[in-house]
Design an enzyme around this catalytic site. Structure first.
Site, PDB file in Angstrom:
ATOM      1  N   CYS A 158       0.842  -1.199   0.000  1.00 37.60           N
ATOM      2  CA  CYS A 158       0.000   0.000   0.000  1.00 37.60           C
ATOM      3  C   CYS A 158       0.880   1.252   0.000  1.00 37.60           C
ATOM      4  O   CYS A 158       1.890   1.325   0.681  1.00 37.60           O
ATOM      5  CB  CYS A 158      -0.944   0.096   1.179  1.00 37.60           C
ATOM      6  N   ARG A 175       4.275  -0.400  -4.561  1.00 41.75           N
ATOM      7  CA  ARG A 175       3.919  -0.874  -3.222  1.00 41.75           C
ATOM      8  C   ARG A 175       2.611  -1.661  -3.180  1.00 41.75           C
ATOM      9  O   ARG A 175       2.241  -2.223  -2.149  1.00 41.75           O
ATOM     10  CB  ARG A 175       3.792   0.314  -2.263  1.00 41.75           C
ATOM     11  N   TRP A 204      -2.496  -2.868  -1.770  1.00 46.54           N
ATOM     12  CA  TRP A 204      -2.126  -4.285  -1.867  1.00 46.54           C
ATOM     13  C   TRP A 204      -3.009  -4.976  -0.846  1.00 46.54           C
ATOM     14  O   TRP A 204      -2.844  -4.796   0.358  1.00 46.54           O
ATOM     15  CB  TRP A 204      -0.658  -4.460  -1.523  1.00 46.54           C
ATOM     16  N   ASN A 230      -1.797   2.176   5.539  1.00 46.36           N
ATOM     17  CA  ASN A 230      -0.855   1.149   5.098  1.00 46.36           C
ATOM     18  C   ASN A 230      -0.486   0.330   6.329  1.00 46.36           C
ATOM     19  O   ASN A 230      -0.043   0.894   7.325  1.00 46.36           O
ATOM     20  CB  ASN A 230       0.396   1.820   4.510  1.00 46.36           C
ATOM     21  N   GLY A 231      -0.709  -0.980   6.275  1.00 43.57           N
ATOM     22  CA  GLY A 231      -0.383  -1.833   7.419  1.00 43.57           C
ATOM     23  C   GLY A 231      -1.531  -2.778   7.707  1.00 43.57           C
ATOM     24  O   GLY A 231      -2.373  -3.029   6.838  1.00 43.57           O
ATOM     25  N   GLU A 267      18.333 -17.364  -6.827  1.00 38.95           N
ATOM     26  CA  GLU A 267      17.898 -16.054  -7.310  1.00 38.95           C
ATOM     27  C   GLU A 267      17.322 -16.156  -8.728  1.00 38.95           C
ATOM     28  O   GLU A 267      16.314 -15.517  -9.044  1.00 38.95           O
ATOM     29  CB  GLU A 267      19.088 -15.072  -7.256  1.00 38.95           C
ATOM     30  N   LYS A 291      13.564 -15.031  -9.719  1.00 33.32           N
ATOM     31  CA  LYS A 291      13.260 -14.019 -10.750  1.00 33.32           C
ATOM     32  C   LYS A 291      12.251 -14.582 -11.740  1.00 33.32           C
ATOM     33  O   LYS A 291      11.281 -13.922 -12.098  1.00 33.32           O
ATOM     34  CB  LYS A 291      14.522 -13.614 -11.532  1.00 33.32           C
ATOM     35  N   GLU A 340       8.672 -15.096 -10.162  1.00 33.91           N
ATOM     36  CA  GLU A 340       8.007 -13.836  -9.804  1.00 33.91           C
ATOM     37  C   GLU A 340       7.314 -13.185 -10.990  1.00 33.91           C
ATOM     38  O   GLU A 340       6.230 -12.647 -10.843  1.00 33.91           O
ATOM     39  CB  GLU A 340       9.054 -12.821  -9.319  1.00 33.91           C
ATOM     40  N   HIS A 387      19.162 -36.411  -5.260  1.00 32.85           N
ATOM     41  CA  HIS A 387      18.435 -36.801  -4.046  1.00 32.85           C
ATOM     42  C   HIS A 387      16.947 -36.478  -4.144  1.00 32.85           C
ATOM     43  O   HIS A 387      16.264 -36.414  -3.126  1.00 32.85           O
ATOM     44  CB  HIS A 387      19.046 -36.111  -2.822  1.00 32.85           C
ATOM     45  N   LYS A 402       6.467  -4.404  -3.611  1.00 31.05           N
ATOM     46  CA  LYS A 402       7.910  -4.310  -3.427  1.00 31.05           C
ATOM     47  C   LYS A 402       8.332  -4.217  -1.958  1.00 31.05           C
ATOM     48  O   LYS A 402       9.268  -4.868  -1.550  1.00 31.05           O
ATOM     49  CB  LYS A 402       8.437  -3.099  -4.186  1.00 31.05           C
TER      50      LYS A 402
HETATM   51  C1  F6R Z   1      12.585 -10.380  -5.299  1.00 29.53           C
HETATM   52  C2  F6R Z   1      12.228  -9.317  -4.389  1.00 29.53           C
HETATM   53  C3  F6R Z   1      11.887  -9.689  -2.989  1.00 29.53           C
HETATM   54  C4  F6R Z   1      12.710  -8.815  -2.028  1.00 29.53           C
HETATM   55  C5  F6R Z   1      12.296  -9.106  -0.578  1.00 29.53           C
HETATM   56  C6  F6R Z   1      13.104  -8.307   0.411  1.00 29.53           C
HETATM   57  O1  F6R Z   1      12.772  -9.916  -6.591  1.00 29.53           O
HETATM   58  O2  F6R Z   1      12.236  -8.178  -4.736  1.00 29.53           O
HETATM   59  O3  F6R Z   1      12.105 -11.033  -2.749  1.00 29.53           O
HETATM   60  O4  F6R Z   1      14.052  -9.079  -2.241  1.00 29.53           O
HETATM   61  O5  F6R Z   1      10.939  -8.807  -0.401  1.00 29.53           O
HETATM   62  O6  F6R Z   1      12.941  -6.947   0.223  1.00 29.53           O
HETATM   63  P1  F6R Z   1      13.944  -5.916   0.862  1.00 29.53           P
HETATM   64  O7  F6R Z   1      15.261  -6.137   0.227  1.00 29.53           O
HETATM   65  O8  F6R Z   1      13.365  -4.574   0.562  1.00 29.53           O
HETATM   66  O9  F6R Z   1      14.003  -6.212   2.337  1.00 29.53           O
END
Ligand code: F6R
Length: 609
Positions: free
Chosen positions: A2, A27, A75, A101-102, A481, A485, A488, A504, A604
């Protein structure tokens, strides 16, 4: 999770607020809404969908000017995305408006009590209880009513509140979720993050936890929840408006992938001096680093993967044991952490609720906490003993790219710094490593020239319904990672695995319908990786390999190849491999026609636990 924007001051066009709100869209983006006050009435519009839909809907009102308003991008936590559940929320009489927000954890019991008192609820959200509580407590001061209401709330909340009964004040509250006050020339703002107010305000005040701000067109007063006034700590905004723009790129993610060489150059120029590494805000002296016992790392998502890469560096170059866990698990573990240990908390946003909770839970042990963070002024930067900024600039694409490689570079420099102080790295090796690190940005540029080839590979591989990403040693986190990616932004199930673990269990998945991404740079584990690739071939798996120029063995076993420059020190390879994996994920998602910068269900800055 949010985004909130609010304003009070000289009249401004609605369109400028919608522009500001769209810079918070990372957000949350399942619904949005605006409310302004004009001629003693609310102008309210909210709906499910993205901000560009709201802009279309409000096309004929974009030039309409308002002296006060609050704005929100959502969100969903409580209640699906719908018009009724979108913010702002109003009280029964339609005179008070709130954005939030929260999460209000005790909203059900509050709601039951308010319903019994006759309040009419129209949404399924937790937020709506707040506006009814403010209504209940309102006598003649909006601030007093808000202060009484928040005493009843459990959970995390940042709030923006306005009322028709007093349109000269905007009330802002912060507990657990971030909120800043922006000081503009002709008025003042509140926002969840700086990009929203970039063109309007050059100075900000970061509200601290349990603070309430009473904002008028030309004054800002801040109080602690207990009532005491708080001195305003004004800070300059260090981000340029253009840093938060997409420029000529189709998506923020692609722009941010391409920004990596510049970001890494910047980190090197700031921290790596000729023959030494200096972190101006780390706040750890040599004596402490020499006597250091263990390092613990906590982070989430991509930041956790960067921390995992760092674990390998720190163990190898500093002769230390390093324990890492995702923040949401770390905080519940019975770890034996003492004041002779160091905790690294890694977070792009500095607002991730799990990471903040992990450091708060551990603070009592006397352990030193160093935040590795991208966003200046964020909560992590306020709650850590020392800081390493990653200087990646605003990262707006929801999938982390430049922040990830920036974290790796900063953490690698930290390992070299500690290793030098502890005499676990020889002077000659230190120099050689710094020299090669300075080449990494150029090597990343080289991989970025492969965009055309990666596009073709992605087209071919986007038909597979499931992926395995395999790596060994320092590139095991790269596999994690790469898989993150891909899933996501393309929604294809993908798992990252240490290649040696494949036999395994995961090997059962492999057939001609699965894509397998093998990270196989020429390092001491290369031969073992080749054996794993043979095993995949034997089971008809389709292989994409990330290899070095000049490679023949791994390439022969692959259906497609992305080449990276060969490094003298292969421990640095995760910063190169990442670029190939990011481009691959980006083009698979693009090929499948998905909305890359705002993948479904994600946001994010994850400010809920
Ligand atoms: C993946 C991604 C998330 C963040 C995670 C931590 O592409 O963006 O997995 O890495 O939510 O976020 P921060 O780094 O802001 O604590």
């Amino acid at each position: 999770m949010c985004g909130i924007l609010g304003y009070i001051g000289k009249e401004r066009a609605l369109g400028t607020f919608i522009d500001g709100l769209s810079r918070l869209e990372y957000r949350g983006y399942d619904s949005c809404g605006v409310v302004g006050i004009k001629k003693g009435e609310f102008f309210l519009k909210k709906q499910p969908g993205k901000i560009h839909d709201l802009r279309k809907e409000l096309k004929s009102f974009l030039e309409e000017k308002f002296p006060i308003g609050i704005f929100h991008t959502r969100w969903a936590t409580h209640g699906r995305p719908s018009e009724a559940n979108a913010h702002p929320h109003l009280d029964c009489k339609g005179q008070i408006a709130i954005v939030h927000n929260g999460i209000i954890e005790n909203y059900l019991e509050l709601k039951e009590a308010l319903v019994k008192e006759g309040h009419k609820f129209v949404s399924e959200t937790d937020t709506e209880v707040v506006v009814h509580l403010v209504e209940k407590f309102y006598k003649n001061s909006l601030k007093d009513a808000v202060c009484k209401a928040i005493k009843k709330l459990n959970g995390s909340f940042s709030l923006g509140v306005i009322s028709l009964k007093d349109p000269t004040r905007l009330i802002a509250v912060r507990k657990g979720s971030p909120l800043i006050v922006g000081l503009g020339k002709d008025g003042n703002f509140i926002a969840s993050d700086i990009p929203a107010i970039l063109p309007f305000a050059k100075e900000v005040v970061y509200l601290k936890d349990e603070e309430v701000a009473v904002i008028r067109h030309n004054t800002v007063e801040i109080f602690h929840f207990k009532g005491k006034p708080v001195k305003l700590e004004i800070e300059k905004v260090n981000i340029k408006p253009q840093d938060a723009e997409k420029k000529d790129f189709e998506h923020f993610m692609l722009k941010e992938i391409h920004e990596q060489p510049e970001v890494l150059k910047k980190i090197l120029s700031l921290y790596a001096k000729r023959n030494a590494i200096e972190f101006p805000y780390i706040n750890l002296d040599e004596k402490y680093l020499k006597s250091l016992k263990n390092i613990f790392i906590t982070a989430c998502g991509s930041a956790y993967h960067a921390g995992y890469v760092a674990k390998y560096f720190l163990e190898k170059y500093c002769d230390l044991d390093v324990e890492i866990d995702t923040s949401s698990e770390f905080r519940y573990r019975e770890l034996n952490i003492t004041k002779n240990d160091l905790l690294l908390a890694i977070s792009q946003s500095g607002e991730t609720a799990d990471t903040l909770a992990a450091i708060r839970d551990i603070k009592g042990n006397g352990v030193k906490i160093v935040g590795v963070c991208n966003v200046e002024g964020s909560t992590l930067t306020k709650e850590s003993h020392g800081l390493i900024f990653t200087h990646a600039g605003p990262e707006i694409g929801v999938a982390s790219t430049k922040a990830y490689t920036a974290q790796i570079m900063a953490l690698l420099l930290l390992a070299l710094h500690i290793g030098k102080i502890r005499n676990t790295i020889a002077e000659k090796d230190f120099k050689e490593m710094l020299e090669e690190l300075r080449m990494i940005p150029e090597y990343q540029k080289d991989i970025l020239t492969k965009t055309g080839e990666v596009k073709k590979i992605a087209k071919e591989f986007s038909k597979f319904g499931c992926f395995l990403f395999l790596g060994r040693g320092i590139n095991y986190p790269s596999a994690l990672e790469g898989a993150l990616k891909l899933k996501e932004i393309s929604y294809i199930p993908a798992e990252g695995y240490p290649a040696g673990e494949m036999k395994h269990g995961p090997i059962a998945l492999i057939d001609e319908y699965r894509g397998v991404v093998c990270i196989a740079p020429k390092d001491f584990l290369y031969e073992k990786m080749i054996s794993n690739m043979q095993e995949i071939r034997a089971r008809k798996g389709k292989v994409l390999a990330i290899v070095n120029y000049g490679d023949s063995q791994a390439s022969r076993l692959s259906d497609a190849v992305i080449y990276c420059p060969q490094l003298k020190n292969t421990d640095f390879s995760p910063m190169l491999v990442a670029v190939g994996l990011q481009l691959f994920a980006y083009y698979v998602a693009k090929n499948l026609g998905y909305e890359i910068d705002q993948p479904r269900n994600l946001a994010k800055s994850v400010t809920v636990e």
